[in-house]
Design a protein around this motif. Structure first.
Motif, short mmCIF file in Angstrom:
data_model
loop_
_atom_site.label_atom_id
_atom_site.label_comp_id
_atom_site.label_asym_id
_atom_site.label_seq_id
_atom_site.Cartn_x
_atom_site.Cartn_y
_atom_site.Cartn_z
N SER A 84 0.83 -1.21 0.00
CA SER A 84 0.00 0.00 0.00
C SER A 84 0.86 1.26 0.00
O SER A 84 0.54 2.25 -0.69
CB SER A 84 -0.93 0.00 1.22
OG SER A 84 -1.76 -1.14 1.22
N THR A 85 1.95 1.23 0.76
CA THR A 85 2.85 2.39 0.78
C THR A 85 3.48 2.62 -0.58
O THR A 85 3.64 3.77 -1.03
CB THR A 85 3.94 2.18 1.84
OG1 THR A 85 3.33 1.94 3.11
CG2 THR A 85 4.83 3.40 1.96
N LEU A 86 3.85 1.54 -1.27
CA LEU A 86 4.44 1.66 -2.61
C LEU A 86 3.45 2.28 -3.59
O LEU A 86 3.79 3.19 -4.36
CB LEU A 86 4.89 0.30 -3.10
CG LEU A 86 5.46 0.24 -4.53
CD1 LEU A 86 6.72 1.11 -4.63
CD2 LEU A 86 5.77 -1.20 -4.93
N LEU A 87 2.20 1.81 -3.57
CA LEU A 87 1.19 2.37 -4.47
C LEU A 87 0.88 3.83 -4.13
O LEU A 87 0.66 4.65 -5.04
CB LEU A 87 -0.08 1.53 -4.40
CG LEU A 87 -0.01 0.13 -5.02
CD1 LEU A 87 -1.35 -0.58 -4.88
CD2 LEU A 87 0.39 0.20 -6.48
N ALA A 88 0.87 4.16 -2.85
CA ALA A 88 0.63 5.55 -2.47
C ALA A 88 1.76 6.45 -2.95
O ALA A 88 1.53 7.58 -3.42
CB ALA A 88 0.47 5.66 -0.95
N THR A 89 3.00 5.97 -2.85
CA THR A 89 4.15 6.75 -3.32
C THR A 89 4.09 6.95 -4.83
O THR A 89 4.35 8.05 -5.35
CB THR A 89 5.45 6.03 -2.94
OG1 THR A 89 5.48 5.83 -1.52
CG2 THR A 89 6.65 6.86 -3.35
N ILE A 90 3.73 5.89 -5.56
CA ILE A 90 3.63 6.00 -7.02
C ILE A 90 2.54 6.98 -7.42
O ILE A 90 2.73 7.81 -8.32
CB ILE A 90 3.38 4.61 -7.64
CG1 ILE A 90 4.60 3.71 -7.44
CG2 ILE A 90 3.06 4.72 -9.13
CD1 ILE A 90 4.38 2.28 -7.90
N SER A 91 1.40 6.91 -6.75
CA SER A 91 0.28 7.77 -7.12
C SER A 91 0.58 9.24 -6.84
O SER A 91 0.27 10.11 -7.67
CB SER A 91 -0.98 7.33 -6.38
OG SER A 91 -0.78 7.39 -4.97
N ILE A 92 1.20 9.56 -5.71
CA ILE A 92 1.49 10.96 -5.41
C ILE A 92 2.61 11.48 -6.30
O ILE A 92 2.64 12.67 -6.66
CB ILE A 92 1.83 11.14 -3.91
CG1 ILE A 92 1.75 12.61 -3.51
CG2 ILE A 92 3.18 10.55 -3.60
CD1 ILE A 92 0.40 13.22 -3.66
N LEU A 152 -4.90 11.20 -7.57
CA LEU A 152 -5.14 11.71 -6.22
C LEU A 152 -6.12 10.81 -5.47
O LEU A 152 -5.96 10.59 -4.25
CB LEU A 152 -5.67 13.14 -6.28
CG LEU A 152 -4.67 14.21 -6.71
CD1 LEU A 152 -5.34 15.57 -6.78
CD2 LEU A 152 -3.48 14.26 -5.76
N SER A 153 -7.11 10.29 -6.16
CA SER A 153 -8.04 9.35 -5.52
C SER A 153 -7.32 8.07 -5.11
O SER A 153 -7.57 7.53 -4.03
CB SER A 153 -9.19 9.03 -6.47
OG SER A 153 -9.91 10.19 -6.82
N ALA A 154 -6.42 7.59 -5.97
CA ALA A 154 -5.64 6.40 -5.63
C ALA A 154 -4.76 6.66 -4.41
O ALA A 154 -4.62 5.79 -3.53
CB ALA A 154 -4.79 5.98 -6.82
N PHE A 155 -4.17 7.85 -4.32
CA PHE A 155 -3.34 8.19 -3.17
C PHE A 155 -4.17 8.21 -1.89
O PHE A 155 -3.76 7.67 -0.85
CB PHE A 155 -2.67 9.55 -3.39
CG PHE A 155 -1.93 10.06 -2.19
CD1 PHE A 155 -0.71 9.52 -1.82
CD2 PHE A 155 -2.46 11.10 -1.43
CE1 PHE A 155 -0.03 9.99 -0.71
CE2 PHE A 155 -1.78 11.57 -0.32
CZ PHE A 155 -0.56 11.03 0.04
N PHE A 156 -5.35 8.82 -1.95
CA PHE A 156 -6.21 8.88 -0.77
C PHE A 156 -6.62 7.48 -0.32
O PHE A 156 -6.57 7.16 0.88
CB PHE A 156 -7.44 9.73 -1.07
CG PHE A 156 -8.48 9.70 0.01
CD1 PHE A 156 -8.32 10.46 1.16
CD2 PHE A 156 -9.61 8.91 -0.11
CE1 PHE A 156 -9.27 10.43 2.16
CE2 PHE A 156 -10.57 8.88 0.89
CZ PHE A 156 -10.40 9.65 2.04
N CYS A 157 -7.03 6.63 -1.26
CA CYS A 157 -7.48 5.28 -0.90
C CYS A 157 -6.34 4.46 -0.32
O CYS A 157 -6.53 3.71 0.65
CB CYS A 157 -8.07 4.59 -2.12
SG CYS A 157 -9.63 5.30 -2.70
N ASN A 158 -5.15 4.57 -0.89
CA ASN A 158 -4.02 3.81 -0.37
C ASN A 158 -3.57 4.30 1.00
O ASN A 158 -3.13 3.49 1.83
CB ASN A 158 -2.85 3.87 -1.35
CG ASN A 158 -3.05 2.96 -2.55
OD1 ASN A 158 -2.95 1.75 -2.47
ND2 ASN A 158 -3.35 3.56 -3.69
N MET A 159 -3.70 5.59 1.26
CA MET A 159 -3.38 6.08 2.60
C MET A 159 -4.40 5.58 3.62
O MET A 159 -4.03 5.23 4.75
CB MET A 159 -3.35 7.61 2.58
CG MET A 159 -2.17 8.20 1.84
SD MET A 159 -0.58 7.58 2.43
CE MET A 159 -0.61 8.13 4.14
#
Length: 266
Positions: free
Chosen positions: A79-87, A123-130
């Motif tokens: 989840s942290t990896l996907l959040a980093t990629i999305s932001i 941005l939606s992907a970042f919010f969901c992964n966080m």
């Protein structure tokens, strides 16, 4: 020249909404299937497996506690990896938007709409992964907490917390999926429409868990019975597990029992 511009605008007004409509209709069907027939979807079966996994871990905490925390740690890293990629992608898209010609008066060019829609997806992907990281981290604490007197209710609460994190994980992935056709929209409306149809077909093959009936003795058993038999998911095999008739996705909808809704406040 005027005809070509008119044809391009007409394609944008026709193919782009059609592609978005295909994606929206598929996910509406998926949501209806998850609520009505959860065992026909991979999401419903995974929800049941996670609930039984929590019951298995918490019924023998001294032995399985470390295993549970390690499993959640792996999901936290993903989840942290996907959040980093999305932001990171959101920052790049914002830089591209800032380099575009600023619209005059209140008019907005089609290029701004294209890049801004992709930015919304990331941005939606970042919010969901966080949010996914939040629930997974909270579950790692709850998993090793000694169960109180109301043991079943507490274990069910832990499984609900874990499933909510997995719900945000799924939503974050869907946001990435939605960004694919929007990225191809930059190259034209036709690639965007083709990508929308292709993604819908691909997601159907990935989300559907209904096996064919060619291997069944009578050929008339439904998908719910097939998967209950194949995966050994009968609830009566565990004394503390919820019954098979319960809605498997109720924990994601904040429903503890079929027909009873809990408080929706955080």
């Amino acid at each position: 020249m005027t005809f070509e511009v008119f044809n391009q605008e007409y394609s944008d007004y026709l193919l782009v909404p059609s592609g978005l409509l295909v994606l929206v209709m598929y996910h509406v069907w998926l949501l209806w299937t998850i609520i009505r027939h959860p065992t026909r979807t991979v999401i419903g079966l995974n929800t049941m497996c996670r609930r039984r996994w929590v019951y298995h871990i918490m019924n023998d905490q001294p032995t399985n506690g470390i295993l549970g925390v390690q499993t959640l740690r792996n999901n936290l890293m993903a989840s942290t990896l996907l959040a980093t990629i999305s932001i990171t992608l959101s920052s790049l898209i914002s830089a591209v938007i800032s380099t575009l010609n600023k619209p005059t008066n209140v008019s907005i060019t089609i290029d701004h709409v294209k890049y801004f829609s992709v930015l919304i997806c990331f941005l939606s992907a970042f919010f969901c992964n966080m949010q996914c990281v939040r629930y997974f981290a909270h579950s790692s604490f709850l998993l090793n907490v000694p169960a109180p007197e109301q043991r079943d209710e507490f274990i069910e609460y832990v499984s609900q917390t874990l499933n909510r994190g997995c719900l945000f994980w799924s939503l974050g992935l869907r946001a990435f999926y939605f960004s694919f056709p929007l990225l191809l929209w930059i190259f034209g409306p036709l690639p965007m429409f083709a990508c929308s149809c292709l993604i819908s077909l691909s997601l159907y093959s990935l989300d559907s868990a209904c096996s064919t009936s060619w291997h069944l003795p009578n050929g008339h058993r439904d998908c719910k019975e097939t998967h209950t038999h194949d995966y050994g998911l009968k609830a009566d095999s565990m004394e503390t597990a919820p019954s098979e008739d319960d809605n498997l996705y109720c924990s994601l909808l904040r429903i503890t029992k079929l027909g009873s809704i809990t408080d929706t406040s955080c």
